[in-house]
Design a protein around this motif. Structure first.
Motif, PDB file in Angstrom:
ATOM      1  N   ASN A  51      -6.918  20.053  35.312  1.00 48.06           N
ATOM      2  CA  ASN A  51      -7.230  18.635  35.543  1.00 48.06           C
ATOM      3  C   ASN A  51      -8.544  18.368  35.546  1.00 48.06           C
ATOM      4  OD1 ASN A  51      -4.480  17.799  35.254  1.00 48.06           O
ATOM      5  ND2 ASN A  51      -4.232  17.913  37.404  1.00 48.06           N
ATOM      6  N   GLY A  52      -9.216  17.247  34.874  1.00 49.13           N
ATOM      7  CA  GLY A  52     -10.490  16.892  35.261  1.00 49.13           C
ATOM      8  C   GLY A  52     -11.498  17.472  34.252  1.00 49.13           C
ATOM      9  N   GLU A  53     -11.078  18.525  33.650  1.00 50.80           N
ATOM     10  CA  GLU A  53     -11.874  19.105  32.485  1.00 50.80           C
ATOM     11  C   GLU A  53     -11.886  18.387  31.150  1.00 50.80           C
ATOM     12  OE1 GLU A  53     -11.784  23.534  30.114  1.00 50.80           O
ATOM     13  OE2 GLU A  53     -10.116  23.217  31.598  1.00 50.80           O
ATOM     14  N   THR A  54     -12.851  18.382  30.472  1.00 48.48           N
ATOM     15  CA  THR A  54     -12.965  17.636  29.382  1.00 48.48           C
ATOM     16  C   THR A  54     -13.083  18.631  27.899  1.00 48.48           C
ATOM     17  OG1 THR A  54     -15.310  17.421  29.339  1.00 48.48           O
ATOM     18  CG2 THR A  54     -14.134  15.688  30.317  1.00 48.48           C
ATOM     19  N   LEU A  55     -12.392  18.383  27.025  1.00 49.79           N
ATOM     20  CA  LEU A  55     -12.298  18.772  25.664  1.00 49.79           C
ATOM     21  C   LEU A  55     -12.612  17.877  24.494  1.00 49.79           C
ATOM     22  CD1 LEU A  55      -8.653  20.197  26.094  1.00 49.79           C
ATOM     23  CD2 LEU A  55     -10.750  21.479  26.798  1.00 49.79           C
ATOM     24  N   ALA A  56     -13.151  18.718  23.473  1.00 51.22           N
ATOM     25  CA  ALA A  56     -13.484  18.000  22.338  1.00 51.22           C
ATOM     26  C   ALA A  56     -12.612  18.607  21.256  1.00 51.22           C
ATOM     27  CB  ALA A  56     -14.784  18.305  21.939  1.00 51.22           C
TER      28      ALA A  56
END
Length: 163
Positions: A51-56
């Motif tokens: 949770n809180g991790e960002t992805l592209a």
């Protein structure tokens, strides 16, 4: 943050991590392709999404109903540059599909790939030379169009990984 390339074809999904413009296929229990039904849950487990991790995400899909899991946080930028992302799109083997970018970087939320863009066009003149050249070109490319083959070969040459 990480960049991912997700291909959806005939209710099957393949995922690759994009690292410096190259694709590293992510396998699920040894398989490249898994069904759409359980994809997002298995994806989050496989990459150990926190949770809180960002992805592209770069998604090429032949299914308009395929949507990103709303629990995923999308990054503001891709780690890879736009030329690498364009190269991946250009060498994609899916035709009549849509390209989705999360985050949006080319000014449009989705792009439509046409069959004509990914196929070698036959010439009207069937002289010996032109037929011979087409046969050689078709034999030397692994898949997709001749244009895609040379784009991929050029990228490999620039990186020093030509074969």
């Amino acid at each position: 943050m990480a960049d991912f390339f997700i291909q959806v074809r005939n209710n099957w999904v393949m995922t690759s991590r994009i690292i410096n413009g190259d694709l590293d296929v992510i396998r699920f229990s040894g398989e490249d392709w898994i069904t759409v039904d359980t994809y997002w849950q298995r994806f989050k487990e496989k990459i150990e999404y926190a949770n809180g991790e960002t992805l592209a995400l770069l998604i090429i899909s032949d299914d308009e109903s395929f949507m990103v899991d709303p629990e995923l946080l999308i990054s503001d930028t891709f780690k890879n540059n736009s030329n690498d992302l364009k190269g991946i799109i250009d060498t994609s083997e899916l035709s009549n599909a849509q390209v989705f970018l999360y985050p949006e970087i080319f000014g449009e939320p989705k792009i439509k790939l046409n069959t004509n863009d990914n196929r070698v066009k036959e010439g009207h003149n069937k002289e010996k030379d032109s037929v011979k050249k087409e046969i050689i070109a078709v034999e030397t490319m692994s898949s997709g169009s001749l244009q895609n083959y040379y784009r991929k070969a050029t990228r490999e040459f620039k990186r020093g990984t030509q074969q």
